[in-house]
Design a protein around this motif. Structure first.
Motif, short mmCIF file in Angstrom:
data_model
loop_
_atom_site.label_atom_id
_atom_site.label_comp_id
_atom_site.label_asym_id
_atom_site.label_seq_id
_atom_site.Cartn_x
_atom_site.Cartn_y
_atom_site.Cartn_z
N GLY A 14 7.57 -3.63 -1.78
CA GLY A 14 7.53 -2.59 -0.18
C GLY A 14 6.05 -2.60 0.08
N SER A 15 5.28 -3.24 -0.44
CA SER A 15 3.76 -3.86 0.17
C SER A 15 3.10 -5.38 -0.05
N GLN A 16 2.38 -5.66 0.91
CA GLN A 16 1.77 -6.70 0.84
C GLN A 16 0.42 -6.54 -1.29
N SER A 17 0.64 -5.26 -1.09
CA SER A 17 -0.22 -5.12 -2.27
C SER A 17 0.87 -5.45 -3.64
N ASP A 18 2.58 -6.00 -3.38
CA ASP A 18 3.46 -5.99 -4.61
C ASP A 18 3.54 -7.38 -5.12
N TRP A 19 2.51 -8.44 -3.45
CA TRP A 19 2.83 -9.06 -3.77
C TRP A 19 2.30 -10.17 -5.25
N HIS A 44 9.51 3.29 3.28
CA HIS A 44 9.20 4.03 3.72
C HIS A 44 8.22 4.03 5.59
N ARG A 45 7.85 2.62 4.76
CA ARG A 45 7.08 2.97 6.66
C ARG A 45 7.57 1.85 7.13
N THR A 46 8.93 0.78 6.46
CA THR A 46 9.64 0.16 8.57
C THR A 46 11.09 0.26 7.52
N ALA A 69 8.76 -2.90 -5.69
CA ALA A 69 8.10 -1.74 -5.40
C ALA A 69 8.04 -0.99 -6.17
N GLY A 70 6.76 0.30 -5.47
CA GLY A 70 5.69 1.05 -6.86
C GLY A 70 5.73 2.90 -6.35
N GLY A 71 5.49 3.40 -7.98
CA GLY A 71 5.19 4.32 -6.69
C GLY A 71 6.32 4.99 -6.50
#
Ligand code: RP5
Length: 164
Positions: A14-19, A44-46, A69-71
């Motif tokens: 879901g995000s770069q932060s998940d890498w 959510h964002r894309t 994904a998180g959250g």
């Protein structure tokens, strides 16, 4: 291996932060010589990117999808809703609730749309990759042999006695 046409496994997050979490699964895929592609796709964002990816995943040649994904982690479930491919979900450890939010968001799918849910964090990312390899190995004797060797090496690495 990142050629989309030859990527048996799609690893999406879901995000770069998940890498930082998902890369541990990718390392396993590389060790086992499983072809993969890694992508950031946010539910959510894309959302448009999500739809294009999920609806096109089978035609793109993917055979298994790993989604981390998180959250409020809707990504694995939304992908599973739009593809017949097996989807393995990795709950990323969130800052606010230590990944319990991610876990519950991913695991508690309504009957009819399955997501195979792994453990929170690094262990889940690794096991998702091993599970994907095990699925692919059902029809790939060479991969099955590599997976057997990987597991044997893991067993060999465990000492019989603890050390100081
Ligand atoms: C989710 O929100 C992602 O999967 C990520 O785990 C979480 C936080 O994303 P960032 O704010 O770090 O981009 O969509």
């Amino acid at each position: 291996m990142t050629d989309k046409q030859k990527a048996d496994v799609a690893v999406v997050m879901g995000s770069q932060s998940d890498w930082e979490t998902m890369r541990h699964g990718v390392e396993i895929l590389e060790e086992l010589e499983v072809s993969y592609v890694a992508k950031i796709v946010s539910a959510h964002r894309t959302p448009d990117r999500l739809t294009v990816f999920a609806k096109g995943a089978r035609d793109a040649g993917h055979r298994v999808i790993i989604a981390g994904a998180g959250g409020a982690a809707h990504l694995p479930g939304m992908i599973a809703a739009m593809t017949p491919l097996p989807v393995f979900g990795v709950p990323v450890q969130s800052a606010a609730l230590s990944g319990q939010d991610s876990l519950l968001s991913i695991v508690q799918m309504p009957a009819g749309i399955p997501v195979g849910t792994l453990a929170i964090g690094k262990a889940g990312a690794k096991n998702a990759a091993l599970l994907a390899a095990a699925v692919l190995a059902l029809n790939d004797d060479d991969l099955a042999a590599r997976l057997d060797a990987w597991r044997a090496a893991q067993s060999d690495s465990v000492a019989e006695t603890p050390m100081d």
